[in-house]
Design an enzyme around this catalytic site. Structure first.
Site, PDB file in Angstrom:
ATOM      1  N   ASP A  60     -16.539 -34.563   5.368  1.00  0.00           N
ATOM      2  CA  ASP A  60     -15.809 -33.470   4.733  1.00  0.00           C
ATOM      3  C   ASP A  60     -15.830 -33.731   3.246  1.00  0.00           C
ATOM      4  O   ASP A  60     -15.790 -34.878   2.792  1.00  0.00           O
ATOM      5  CB  ASP A  60     -14.388 -33.330   5.291  1.00  0.00           C
ATOM      6  CG  ASP A  60     -13.541 -34.570   5.112  1.00  0.00           C
ATOM      7  OD1 ASP A  60     -12.763 -34.623   4.141  1.00  0.00           O
ATOM      8  OD2 ASP A  60     -13.650 -35.483   5.957  1.00  0.00           O
ATOM      9  N   GLU A 146      -0.738 -31.451   6.194  1.00  0.00           N
ATOM     10  CA  GLU A 146      -0.244 -32.779   5.834  1.00  0.00           C
ATOM     11  C   GLU A 146       0.770 -32.611   4.707  1.00  0.00           C
ATOM     12  O   GLU A 146       0.754 -31.606   3.995  1.00  0.00           O
ATOM     13  CB  GLU A 146      -1.392 -33.690   5.399  1.00  0.00           C
ATOM     14  CG  GLU A 146      -2.296 -33.087   4.324  1.00  0.00           C
ATOM     15  CD  GLU A 146      -3.530 -33.929   4.069  1.00  0.00           C
ATOM     16  OE1 GLU A 146      -3.371 -35.098   3.669  1.00  0.00           O
ATOM     17  OE2 GLU A 146      -4.639 -33.419   4.256  1.00  0.00           O
TER      18      GLU A 146
END
Length: 262
Positions: A60, A146
């Site tokens: 990523d 998150e």
């Protein structure tokens, strides 16, 4: 050509061609899967516990990876890439368009992710993601959940778990309707635990666990992708990069892509 290879060929050909000039991948390599030729500047996994037991790997990326030779990276095992697209309701990652185009031209299976903020409504954030991420021939979108300790405005905004899950559902429903496929949820151990994300049993998970196996960090949770390192080193990429593994075999990957890419 086997059915599995034919499915991979068609899926990756479409991914490479969408929204970019003709792919620079040699015809013989379209649909091919490459073994990871990765290094790690801070490895933590011991023999028998290593992510290398999984055959399909990827990365990523975001603005921090400003220099990527996608053709070289792919031939060294980057079979898929999740690319940061948006954050909150008004931030577009500075490298998203370059990464999206480069991954597509190299034949890397690509998906886009959104970093969620609790200072903006899920409707506004979904609209911002949709505005910036092209529809068609992509891996499932990703909702990155998150706690954000770095935002000057949102660092201390932490709703209770029920509110978190409600906001997530609203974002997920809007994005599902637009792209025609259910997003994947990315999360960290602390966020997962504090907000009871195990209740999202109708979604696939991409789990961060860089010191232990997911079965140890997220007991009982199934996963489709495992982010196992943030200190990876790959030919073609300047600097460190996050490393990820797909949960299944090569054949299962080809089947998953054929079923989930839209």
């Amino acid at each position: 050509m086997t059915l599995t290879r034919r499915l991979a060929f068609l899926a990756l050909l479409a991914l490479a061609a969408c929204g970019a000039p003709r792919a620079s991948v040699p015809p013989a390599e379209i649909g091919a899967l490459f073994a990871p030729n990765f290094d790690d500047s801070h490895p933590v996994f011991f023999p028998g516990r290593r992510p290398a037991r999984y055959p399909v790997h990827g990365i990523d990326v975001a603005r921090f990876q400003s220099s990527v030779d996608w053709n070289t990276a792919r031939r060294n095992g980057v079979n898929f890439a999740f690319i940061k697209a948006t954050e909150g309701g008004d931030l577009l990652d500075a490298e998203f368009k370059n990464h999206w185009r480069g991954a597509g031209q190299a034949g890397v299976a690509r998906g886009a992710y959104h970093f969620y903020y609790f200072c903006t409504t899920p409707e506004a954030q979904a609209a911002w993601f949709i505005r910036n991420v092209p529809r068609g021939n992509m891996l499932p979108p990703v909702l990155d959940m998150e706690w954000n300790p770095f935002s000057p405005t949102c660092a201390t905004v932490r709703p209770p778990g029920q509110d978190v899950r409600d906001q997530m559902r609203r974002w997920l429903n809007i994005v599902t309707a637009h792209y025609g496929q259910k997003p994947i949820i990315y999360t960290t151990p602390r966020f997962y635990r504090e907000n009871e994300l195990g209740k999202f049993d109708d979604y696939e998970f991409w789990l961060r666990s860089t010191a232990k196996r997911p079965s140890e960090t997220f007991p009982g949770e199934r996963w489709t992708f495992w982010q196992y390192s943030s200190t990876g080193i790959i030919p073609g990429i300047v600097g460190k990069v996050d490393l990820n593994a797909f949960t299944g075999s090569r054949a299962e990957w080809s089947q998953w892509v054929a079923a989930r890419a839209r």
